[in-house]
Design a protein around this motif. Structure first.
Motif, PDB file in Angstrom:
ATOM      1  N   GLU A   1       3.163   5.809  -2.934  1.00  0.00           N
ATOM      2  CA  GLU A   1       4.331   6.599  -3.327  1.00  0.00           C
ATOM      3  C   GLU A   1       4.494   6.615  -4.850  1.00  0.00           C
ATOM      4  O   GLU A   1       4.879   7.630  -5.435  1.00  0.00           O
ATOM      5  CB  GLU A   1       5.589   6.047  -2.670  1.00  0.00           C
ATOM      6  CG  GLU A   1       5.672   6.279  -1.162  1.00  0.00           C
ATOM      7  CD  GLU A   1       5.832   7.742  -0.792  1.00  0.00           C
ATOM      8  OE1 GLU A   1       6.142   8.566  -1.684  1.00  0.00           O
ATOM      9  OE2 GLU A   1       5.636   8.079   0.386  1.00  0.00           O
ATOM     10  N   LEU A   2       4.188   5.484  -5.488  1.00  0.00           N
ATOM     11  CA  LEU A   2       4.278   5.448  -6.943  1.00  0.00           C
ATOM     12  C   LEU A   2       3.224   6.359  -7.568  1.00  0.00           C
ATOM     13  O   LEU A   2       3.498   7.054  -8.558  1.00  0.00           O
ATOM     14  CB  LEU A   2       4.116   4.010  -7.441  1.00  0.00           C
ATOM     15  CG  LEU A   2       4.317   3.791  -8.943  1.00  0.00           C
ATOM     16  CD1 LEU A   2       5.702   4.263  -9.386  1.00  0.00           C
ATOM     17  CD2 LEU A   2       4.142   2.315  -9.293  1.00  0.00           C
TER      18      LEU A   2
ATOM     19  N   THR B   1      -5.343   6.166  -0.610  1.00  0.00           N
ATOM     20  CA  THR B   1      -4.596   4.979  -0.172  1.00  0.00           C
ATOM     21  C   THR B   1      -4.044   5.198   1.230  1.00  0.00           C
ATOM     22  O   THR B   1      -4.094   4.301   2.079  1.00  0.00           O
ATOM     23  CB  THR B   1      -3.445   4.679  -1.147  1.00  0.00           C
ATOM     24  OG1 THR B   1      -3.978   4.450  -2.454  1.00  0.00           O
ATOM     25  CG2 THR B   1      -2.668   3.449  -0.716  1.00  0.00           C
ATOM     26  N   ALA B   2      -3.516   6.386   1.483  1.00  0.00           N
ATOM     27  CA  ALA B   2      -2.954   6.696   2.796  1.00  0.00           C
ATOM     28  C   ALA B   2      -4.021   6.627   3.880  1.00  0.00           C
ATOM     29  O   ALA B   2      -3.789   6.087   4.969  1.00  0.00           O
ATOM     30  CB  ALA B   2      -2.314   8.078   2.775  1.00  0.00           C
ATOM     31  N   ARG B   3      -5.197   7.157   3.607  1.00  0.00           N
ATOM     32  CA  ARG B   3      -6.235   7.204   4.635  1.00  0.00           C
ATOM     33  C   ARG B   3      -6.858   5.838   4.881  1.00  0.00           C
ATOM     34  O   ARG B   3      -7.255   5.527   6.006  1.00  0.00           O
ATOM     35  CB  ARG B   3      -7.288   8.231   4.237  1.00  0.00           C
ATOM     36  CG  ARG B   3      -6.750   9.652   4.379  1.00  0.00           C
ATOM     37  CD  ARG B   3      -7.757  10.704   4.017  1.00  0.00           C
ATOM     38  NE  ARG B   3      -7.327  12.013   4.512  1.00  0.00           N
ATOM     39  CZ  ARG B   3      -7.950  13.151   4.248  1.00  0.00           C
ATOM     40  NH1 ARG B   3      -9.036  13.143   3.481  1.00  0.00           N
ATOM     41  NH2 ARG B   3      -7.504  14.292   4.737  1.00  0.00           N
ATOM     42  N   VAL B   4      -6.936   5.020   3.838  1.00  0.00           N
ATOM     43  CA  VAL B   4      -7.464   3.671   4.011  1.00  0.00           C
ATOM     44  C   VAL B   4      -6.579   2.868   4.958  1.00  0.00           C
ATOM     45  O   VAL B   4      -7.064   2.090   5.786  1.00  0.00           O
ATOM     46  CB  VAL B   4      -7.577   2.965   2.648  1.00  0.00           C
ATOM     47  CG1 VAL B   4      -7.737   1.454   2.821  1.00  0.00           C
ATOM     48  CG2 VAL B   4      -8.767   3.521   1.868  1.00  0.00           C
ATOM     49  N   THR B   5      -5.270   3.059   4.842  1.00  0.00           N
ATOM     50  CA  THR B   5      -4.329   2.261   5.630  1.00  0.00           C
ATOM     51  C   THR B   5      -3.820   2.981   6.873  1.00  0.00           C
ATOM     52  O   THR B   5      -3.050   2.408   7.640  1.00  0.00           O
ATOM     53  CB  THR B   5      -3.116   1.874   4.758  1.00  0.00           C
ATOM     54  OG1 THR B   5      -2.487   3.070   4.251  1.00  0.00           O
ATOM     55  CG2 THR B   5      -3.547   1.017   3.588  1.00  0.00           C
TER      56      THR B   5
ATOM     57  N   HIS C   1       0.827  -1.210   0.000  1.00  0.00           N
ATOM     58  CA  HIS C   1       0.000   0.000   0.000  1.00  0.00           C
ATOM     59  C   HIS C   1       0.858   1.255   0.000  1.00  0.00           C
ATOM     60  O   HIS C   1       0.594   2.211  -0.741  1.00  0.00           O
ATOM     61  CB  HIS C   1      -0.941  -0.006   1.214  1.00  0.00           C
ATOM     62  CG  HIS C   1      -2.182  -0.809   0.999  1.00  0.00           C
ATOM     63  ND1 HIS C   1      -2.260  -2.154   1.292  1.00  0.00           N
ATOM     64  CD2 HIS C   1      -3.404  -0.460   0.501  1.00  0.00           C
ATOM     65  CE1 HIS C   1      -3.473  -2.590   0.995  1.00  0.00           C
ATOM     66  NE2 HIS C   1      -4.193  -1.593   0.522  1.00  0.00           N
ATOM     67  N   SER C   2       1.885   1.257   0.839  1.00  0.00           N
ATOM     68  CA  SER C   2       2.766   2.419   0.883  1.00  0.00           C
ATOM     69  C   SER C   2       3.476   2.617  -0.443  1.00  0.00           C
ATOM     70  O   SER C   2       3.556   3.739  -0.963  1.00  0.00           O
ATOM     71  CB  SER C   2       3.792   2.238   2.012  1.00  0.00           C
ATOM     72  OG  SER C   2       4.706   3.318   2.025  1.00  0.00           O
TER      73      SER C   2
END
Length: 471
Positions: free
Chosen positions: A233-234, A261-265, A228-229
């Motif tokens: 980042e990509l 993506t950041a908020r989901v994880t 996910h990270s």
């Protein structure tokens, strides 16, 4: 098939700490040692994004054999020693599933290897489809050594491999996570050297492959978090390529994808990065109030992360927004915070993606603030400082700062000096493909047009007019 060479019946081997490498670090902190690695890389013309996390993974034994760029750097740092002397496994051992009878191509960049492309700490998670694993690696990475960035990303092979990567992948493991992380580093390196215009379309294929990996899922939570990270980042890296090549709507979409993506994880570091780039985009797109809000949101998320350098950059993003609002006081206050945070120095908490942020970038971003406020003299002083301080491997930034200098000088009543700086930028356009820089030069040419009789101005205008508009 390659998968027949290694079967899932093989028992995973737990990582063994690399004590030899740890001894070489001595009393230095991981961050200090990573800085040494980056300096050594620059000495031999390499550009690696080594940080404290990478050093920790090497010492923990997670990276059994470095990629070719790191190999050259380490052997340069410790002359007379072999990879084995440094505590690494031989490349043939690590790549036993794909033994080669010919020598590796010099200049090829490949993702660093982890534990036989499987998570050794989880015996239930084996990965026995090396053919698909290698397809994904090729979708993320292609052979290096090209003189232009476009060649380094394909074009045809990348598209075909990315299409093949759309097939379902079983049991995504650490090998794929490592390939994804290395893809981000490779794209950043190519952008630093060549600019975004020749990269954006080709970088979209690795991004699709990255999200295909997320859909495939991973057995281990740690691998899922890395995926996910890495995908986030990509998305930011591809968004930046769109941003720098003038595709603002595409950039906004990619940054929003990274933010989601950041908020989901619950990844605060990724969220801060996404907000940072969103603020920069908003400033360039003429939405300065949004730039301020996004930069302030980024600072709220980033403050607990403990990186003063990150807080410094985010304060600069806020300053750019205040400058766009013509709020000189707000801009100066944000610039003062940026300088104060910067002076606290480096730390282990600094994100890997911030390798570009040093004194040159600090000066360059401040120059842009003063330029937006119409203080041409001060803007030119900081732009000149930025171009002087910039590491020569960041060719794109040298061109950017020099283009900023040219425009500030031209608008500040020094057409001869502005033309001379503009000519230096034109010399770099053979290596750099950036719509941002070309747009800046076009604006400078319009400012200089009434001053054709000034020394050097006519030569610049003629050279600029004859320069192809597309790379």
């Amino acid at each position: 098939m390659a998968s027949s060479l290694v079967t899932s019946s093989q028992s995973p081997t737990p990582p063994q700490p690399n004590l030899a490498f740890r001894r070489l670090r001595g009393q230095r902190s991981p961050a200090e040692f990573a800085a040494m690695v980056r300096r050594a890389a620059r000495e031999i013309g390499e550009n690696v994004s080594c940080d404290a996390r990478y050093v920790g993974r090497v010492e923990a034994g997670e990276i059994r054999c470095p990629n070719y760029a790191y190999e050259r750097v380490f052997l340069h740092m410790f002359p007379g020693r072999t990879l084995t002397d440094l505590g690494f496994a031989s490349r043939a051992t690590v790549r036993g599933h794909r033994a080669r009878t010919t020598s590796e191509t010099e200049g090829t960049y490949e993702p660093y290897d982890t534990q036989d492309t499987q998570d050794a700490q989880d015996p239930d998670e084996t990965y026995d489809n090396y053919e698909e694993s290698d397809v994904l690696r090729r979708a993320f990475m292609t052979g290096g050594g090209a003189t232009v960035a476009a060649a380094s990303l394909g074009p045809i092979g990348l598209a075909l491999d990315a299409a093949a990567a759309g097939r379902p992948v079983r049991r995504v493991g650490a090998g794929e996570a490592g390939a994804l992380e290395e893809a981000v580093r490779r794209i950043r390196l190519l952008d630093d050297r060549h600019g975004a215009d020749g990269l954006y379309q080709r970088a979209a294929a690795p991004l699709r492959a990255a999200y295909a990996l997320l859909d495939a899922g991973a057995t281990r939570q740690t691998t899922a978090e890395r995926l996910h990270s890495g995908a986030g980042e990509l998305a930011i890296s591809v968004g930046w390529l769109a941003h720098d090549s003038g595709r603002f709507d595409d950039a906004r979409s990619h940054y929003a994808e990274a933010l989601a993506t950041a908020r989901v994880t619950g990844d605060d570091a990724l969220e801060a990065h996404a907000f940072c780039n969103t603020a920069f985009l908003a400033r360039d797109a003429g939405r300065p109030r949004e730039a301020v809000r996004a930069a302030q949101a980024a600072q709220r998320v980033a403050r607990p992360l403990g990186s003063a350098r990150l807080m410094s950059l985010l304060a600069l993003r806020e300053a750019g927004g205040w400058a766009g609002l013509a709020d000189r006081t707000g801009c100066e206050q944000a610039l003062a915070r940026a300088q104060a945070y910067f002076e606290r120095g480096l730390s282990d908490a600094d994100p890997e993606w911030m390798s570009f942020y040093g004194e040159a970038e600090l000066a360059g971003l401040e120059a842009q603030c003063w330029s937006t406020l119409g203080d041409w003299r001060r803007a030119a002083r900081y732009a000149r400082r930025a171009a002087h301080l910039q590491d020569p491997h960041f060719t794109r930034n040298i061109a950017l700062y020099t283009a900023e200098l040219a425009d500030d000088l031209a608008r500040g009543g020094h057409p001869d000096e502005g033309a001379a700086a503009g000519l230096r930028v034109l010399e770099l356009l053979g290596e750099v493909q950036s719509s941002r820089i070309r747009t800046m030069l076009a604006a400078t040419a319009r400012v200089l047009s009434p001053h054709r009789r000034a020394s050097g101005v006519s030569a610049f205008l003629e050279r600029h007019a004859s320069t192809p508009r597309t790379a």
